[in-house]
Design a protein around this motif. Structure first.
Motif, PDB file in Angstrom:
ATOM      1  N   ALA A  26      35.966  47.970  71.150  1.00 48.44           N
ATOM      2  CA  ALA A  26      36.712  46.359  72.687  1.00 48.44           C
ATOM      3  C   ALA A  26      35.366  45.487  72.902  1.00 48.44           C
ATOM      4  O   ALA A  26      34.961  46.473  72.994  1.00 48.44           O
ATOM      5  CB  ALA A  26      37.242  48.194  72.964  1.00 48.44           C
ATOM      6  N   ALA A  27      36.261  44.673  73.451  1.00 53.77           N
ATOM      7  CA  ALA A  27      35.901  44.118  73.857  1.00 53.77           C
ATOM      8  C   ALA A  27      37.001  42.933  74.823  1.00 53.77           C
ATOM      9  O   ALA A  27      37.980  42.984  75.012  1.00 53.77           O
ATOM     10  CB  ALA A  27      35.554  42.876  73.181  1.00 53.77           C
ATOM     11  N   PHE A  28      36.313  42.517  76.184  1.00 56.97           N
ATOM     12  CA  PHE A  28      37.390  42.504  76.895  1.00 56.97           C
ATOM     13  C   PHE A  28      36.828  40.727  77.098  1.00 56.97           C
ATOM     14  O   PHE A  28      35.512  40.031  77.828  1.00 56.97           O
ATOM     15  CB  PHE A  28      36.806  42.774  78.813  1.00 56.97           C
ATOM     16  CG  PHE A  28      37.391  44.399  78.488  1.00 56.97           C
ATOM     17  CD1 PHE A  28      38.384  45.084  78.391  1.00 56.97           C
ATOM     18  CD2 PHE A  28      36.669  45.490  77.815  1.00 56.97           C
ATOM     19  CE1 PHE A  28      38.766  46.340  78.103  1.00 56.97           C
ATOM     20  CE2 PHE A  28      36.188  46.373  77.340  1.00 56.97           C
ATOM     21  CZ  PHE A  28      38.175  47.083  77.515  1.00 56.97           C
ATOM     22  N   LEU A  29      38.046  39.346  77.266  1.00 57.20           N
ATOM     23  CA  LEU A  29      37.470  38.416  76.917  1.00 57.20           C
ATOM     24  C   LEU A  29      38.748  37.468  77.603  1.00 57.20           C
ATOM     25  O   LEU A  29      39.690  37.550  76.921  1.00 57.20           O
ATOM     26  CB  LEU A  29      37.228  37.759  76.244  1.00 57.20           C
ATOM     27  CG  LEU A  29      36.613  36.528  76.303  1.00 57.20           C
ATOM     28  CD1 LEU A  29      34.770  36.069  76.783  1.00 57.20           C
ATOM     29  CD2 LEU A  29      36.178  36.152  74.479  1.00 57.20           C
ATOM     30  N   GLY A  30      38.555  37.302  78.450  1.00 58.40           N
ATOM     31  CA  GLY A  30      39.581  36.082  78.694  1.00 58.40           C
ATOM     32  C   GLY A  30      40.906  36.591  79.762  1.00 58.40           C
ATOM     33  O   GLY A  30      41.877  36.378  79.334  1.00 58.40           O
ATOM     34  N   GLY A  31      41.190  38.211  80.127  1.00 55.82           N
ATOM     35  CA  GLY A  31      42.343  38.539  80.668  1.00 55.82           C
ATOM     36  C   GLY A  31      43.224  39.222  79.320  1.00 55.82           C
ATOM     37  O   GLY A  31      44.270  39.880  79.872  1.00 55.82           O
ATOM     38  N   GLN A  32      42.524  39.137  78.374  1.00 56.54           N
ATOM     39  CA  GLN A  32      43.060  40.062  77.051  1.00 56.54           C
ATOM     40  C   GLN A  32      41.726  40.613  76.348  1.00 56.54           C
ATOM     41  O   GLN A  32      41.028  41.293  76.614  1.00 56.54           O
ATOM     42  CB  GLN A  32      43.189  38.964  76.079  1.00 56.54           C
ATOM     43  CG  GLN A  32      43.928  37.663  76.432  1.00 56.54           C
ATOM     44  CD  GLN A  32      43.728  37.052  75.418  1.00 56.54           C
ATOM     45  OE1 GLN A  32      43.444  36.833  74.833  1.00 56.54           O
ATOM     46  NE2 GLN A  32      45.377  36.289  76.289  1.00 56.54           N
ATOM     47  N   VAL A  33      42.670  41.569  75.635  1.00 58.34           N
ATOM     48  CA  VAL A  33      41.484  42.827  75.178  1.00 58.34           C
ATOM     49  C   VAL A  33      41.859  42.430  73.382  1.00 58.34           C
ATOM     50  O   VAL A  33      42.484  42.911  73.000  1.00 58.34           O
ATOM     51  CB  VAL A  33      42.023  44.102  75.328  1.00 58.34           C
ATOM     52  CG1 VAL A  33      41.031  45.025  75.292  1.00 58.34           C
ATOM     53  CG2 VAL A  33      41.917  44.612  77.108  1.00 58.34           C
ATOM     54  N   VAL A  49      45.291  41.681  72.763  1.00 58.35           N
ATOM     55  CA  VAL A  49      46.529  41.694  73.304  1.00 58.35           C
ATOM     56  C   VAL A  49      46.006  41.898  74.810  1.00 58.35           C
ATOM     57  O   VAL A  49      44.694  41.626  74.859  1.00 58.35           O
ATOM     58  CB  VAL A  49      47.048  43.708  73.395  1.00 58.35           C
ATOM     59  CG1 VAL A  49      47.299  43.965  71.721  1.00 58.35           C
ATOM     60  CG2 VAL A  49      46.010  44.376  74.277  1.00 58.35           C
ATOM     61  N   ARG A  50      46.894  41.924  75.923  1.00 61.07           N
ATOM     62  CA  ARG A  50      47.261  41.171  76.991  1.00 61.07           C
ATOM     63  C   ARG A  50      46.698  42.229  77.778  1.00 61.07           C
ATOM     64  O   ARG A  50      46.734  43.719  77.599  1.00 61.07           O
ATOM     65  CB  ARG A  50      47.917  40.505  77.909  1.00 61.07           C
ATOM     66  CG  ARG A  50      48.838  39.956  77.225  1.00 61.07           C
ATOM     67  CD  ARG A  50      49.635  39.211  78.616  1.00 61.07           C
ATOM     68  NE  ARG A  50      50.468  38.259  76.915  1.00 61.07           N
ATOM     69  CZ  ARG A  50      50.129  37.326  77.456  1.00 61.07           C
ATOM     70  NH1 ARG A  50      49.264  36.793  78.182  1.00 61.07           N
ATOM     71  NH2 ARG A  50      51.031  36.106  76.983  1.00 61.07           N
ATOM     72  N   ALA A  51      46.027  42.954  78.874  1.00 61.38           N
ATOM     73  CA  ALA A  51      44.853  43.490  79.893  1.00 61.38           C
ATOM     74  C   ALA A  51      45.925  44.896  80.114  1.00 61.38           C
ATOM     75  O   ALA A  51      45.200  46.053  79.967  1.00 61.38           O
ATOM     76  CB  ALA A  51      43.991  42.956  80.680  1.00 61.38           C
ATOM     77  N   GLY A  52      46.590  43.919  80.712  1.00 56.69           N
ATOM     78  CA  GLY A  52      47.941  45.365  81.389  1.00 56.69           C
ATOM     79  C   GLY A  52      47.977  45.678  79.687  1.00 56.69           C
ATOM     80  O   GLY A  52      49.176  47.121  79.933  1.00 56.69           O
ATOM     81  N   ALA A  53      48.941  45.429  78.641  1.00 59.81           N
ATOM     82  CA  ALA A  53      49.215  45.999  77.671  1.00 59.81           C
ATOM     83  C   ALA A  53      48.113  46.888  77.207  1.00 59.81           C
ATOM     84  O   ALA A  53      48.660  48.773  77.165  1.00 59.81           O
ATOM     85  CB  ALA A  53      49.841  45.036  76.731  1.00 59.81           C
ATOM     86  N   TRP A  54      47.160  46.855  77.196  1.00 55.68           N
ATOM     87  CA  TRP A  54      45.876  47.612  76.985  1.00 55.68           C
ATOM     88  C   TRP A  54      45.724  48.625  77.605  1.00 55.68           C
ATOM     89  O   TRP A  54      45.811  49.803  77.423  1.00 55.68           O
ATOM     90  CB  TRP A  54      44.711  46.838  77.272  1.00 55.68           C
ATOM     91  CG  TRP A  54      43.418  47.089  76.198  1.00 55.68           C
ATOM     92  CD1 TRP A  54      42.659  48.059  76.988  1.00 55.68           C
ATOM     93  CD2 TRP A  54      42.608  47.879  75.385  1.00 55.68           C
ATOM     94  NE1 TRP A  54      41.423  49.207  76.831  1.00 55.68           N
ATOM     95  CE2 TRP A  54      42.067  48.934  75.289  1.00 55.68           C
ATOM     96  CE3 TRP A  54      43.828  47.642  73.951  1.00 55.68           C
ATOM     97  CZ2 TRP A  54      41.905  49.432  73.955  1.00 55.68           C
ATOM     98  CZ3 TRP A  54      42.545  48.578  72.273  1.00 55.68           C
ATOM     99  CH2 TRP A  54      41.755  49.437  72.963  1.00 55.68           C
TER     100      TRP A  54
END
Length: 66
Positions: A26-33, A49-54
């Motif tokens: 997994a990688a986290f970038l710009g509020g997305q995962v 996906v968006r961070a909230g969905a993740w």
């Protein structure tokens, strides 16, 4: 959803990976995962996906792990 350049992502392998080649990264970038299969890094599909969905997904899975 905005386009994400996955070339700038810092991928992390799952802490549950056991070295048998069946790993999720997994990688986290710009509020997305982003998630990918580590066997296909750089050339396989990437789920974004968006961070909230993740967070909701991870919480849901954690509640059901036996």
């Amino acid at each position: 959803m905005d386009r994400v350049d996955v070339r700038h992502a810092q991928w992390r392998k799952s802490s549950y990976s056991n070295g048998n080649g069946n790993c999720v990264e997994a990688a986290f970038l710009g509020g997305q995962v982003m998630a990918r299969d580590s066997k296909h890094e750089g050339r396989g599909p990437v789920l974004i996906v968006r961070a909230g969905a993740w967070s909701a997904f991870v919480s849901g899975v954690a509640d059901r792990v036996v």
